[in-house]
Design a protein around this motif. Structure first.
Motif, PDB file in Angstrom:
ATOM      1  N   THR A 188       0.847  -1.186   0.000  1.00 48.97           N
ATOM      2  CA  THR A 188       0.000   0.000   0.000  1.00 48.97           C
ATOM      3  C   THR A 188       0.883   1.238   0.000  1.00 48.97           C
ATOM      4  N   ASP A 189       0.332   2.334  -0.510  1.00 52.60           N
ATOM      5  CA  ASP A 189       0.996   3.636  -0.445  1.00 52.60           C
ATOM      6  C   ASP A 189       0.364   4.512   0.644  1.00 52.60           C
ATOM      7  N   ALA A 190      -0.686   4.028   1.265  1.00 47.06           N
ATOM      8  CA  ALA A 190      -1.447   4.807   2.239  1.00 47.06           C
ATOM      9  C   ALA A 190      -0.786   4.781   3.619  1.00 47.06           C
ATOM     10  N   GLU A 221       3.711   3.838  12.885  1.00 52.42           N
ATOM     11  CA  GLU A 221       3.011   4.395  11.735  1.00 52.42           C
ATOM     12  C   GLU A 221       3.993   4.590  10.593  1.00 52.42           C
ATOM     13  N   SER A 222       3.501   4.411   9.385  1.00 56.26           N
ATOM     14  CA  SER A 222       4.331   4.551   8.204  1.00 56.26           C
ATOM     15  C   SER A 222       3.447   4.969   7.036  1.00 56.26           C
ATOM     16  N   THR A 223       4.047   5.679   6.104  1.00 60.57           N
ATOM     17  CA  THR A 223       3.355   5.947   4.850  1.00 60.57           C
ATOM     18  C   THR A 223       3.849   4.903   3.866  1.00 60.57           C
ATOM     19  N   ASN A 265       8.290   8.047   6.251  1.00 59.06           N
ATOM     20  CA  ASN A 265       7.675   8.761   7.382  1.00 59.06           C
ATOM     21  C   ASN A 265       7.341   7.828   8.547  1.00 59.06           C
ATOM     22  N   VAL A 266       8.294   7.027   8.954  1.00 65.54           N
ATOM     23  CA  VAL A 266       8.080   6.038   9.998  1.00 65.54           C
ATOM     24  C   VAL A 266       8.187   6.688  11.376  1.00 65.54           C
TER      25      VAL A 266
END
Length: 189
Positions: free
Chosen positions: A149-151, A163-165, A181-182
C-alpha cells in the motif's frame, strides 16, 4: 331472421373475437428483433450473496479462503466487486492471517485483490504475540503471498505502535518493510 346456424356462427364469433384481438395486439410479448444490451464497465452479469471461495495448492494443501457478503461480477473489467470481504491465509509454521475490509475488487485470474475502506490485517501466530495492521487501502497478490500500500499504515503489536506511509508485506517470510515517514511509540506496561 336469424336461423339456428347463423345464430351459432354469431355466438362463436363473439366468443372467439376477444381471443383473436388479444393474441394479435398483446398476446405475443416476444420482441420481433432481439434486444442487445451494450456492455459497459458498470454492467454486471451475475451477483452472489454470502459467498465463500476456497483455494488449494497443487499439492492439495489449503492456501486461502475469501468470504464476502455480496459479490458482483463485471465481465468488461475482468473482475468482481466484493462487499465486506474477509480472507483467511494460513501460514506454514502455523497461525493465520485474517484480512478484512469494507469493499474490494478481485481480478478474474485471482492474481490481485484490491481492498479499500478500514482494511485490517490480523496476524495470529501459533506462538507469541499477535499483531494488527490498519490502513485505508491494500493490494494483495495471493499467488506470491505479498501485499502493498501507499497509504498511511498503523502497526500494533505487544504495546508498540508504528506508523508509516506505505509498506510492503511478505507473508511467507513474516516480514514487513515500512516505506517512509516512519514513527513509533512504545507504551510500557
Amino acid at each position: 331472421m336469424l336461423t339456428a346456424g347463423r345464430l351459432r356462427l354469431l355466438i362463436a364469433l363473439l366468443i372467439i373475437t376477444p381471443f383473436l384481438v388479444w393474441w394479435g395486439l398483446g398476446g405475443n410479448t416476444m420482441p420481433k428483433t432481439p434486444v442487445v444490451r451494450e456492455e459497459t464497465n458498470s454492467t454486471y452479469d451475475f451477483f452472489m450473496r454470502d459467498t465463500e471461495s476456497r483455494y488449494w495448492g497443487e499439492d492439495g494443501s489449503f492456501q486461502r479462503s475469501w468470504e464476502s457478503s455480496e459479490m458482483h461480477h463485471y465481465p468488461a473489467r475482468n473482475a468482481s466487486q466484493l462487499q465486506q470481504p474477509v480472507a483467511h491465509m494460513p501460514q506454514q509454521e502455523g497461525g493465520t492471517y485474517k484480512i478484512r475490509a469494507n469493499e474490494g475488487w478481485i481480478l478474474d485470474d485471482q492474481s490481485e485483490i484490491q481492498l479499500a475502506g478500514d482494511v485490517e490485517v490480523n496476524h495470529n501466530p501459533q506462538s507469541g504475540p499477535g499483531s494488527v495492521m490498519a490502513t485505508s487501502t491494500l493490494n494483495v497478490f495471493p499467488q506470491t503471498n505479498y501485499a502493498e500500500t501507499d497509504a498511511l499504515v498503523t502497526l500494533t503489536r505487544n504495546g508498540e505502535q508504528t506508523e508509516s506511509t506505505g509498506l510492503e508485506v511478505y507473508f511467507d517470510e513474516r516480514r514487513v518493510e515500512l516505506l517512509s515517514n516512519v514513527r513509533g511509540r512504545y507504551n510500557a506496561p
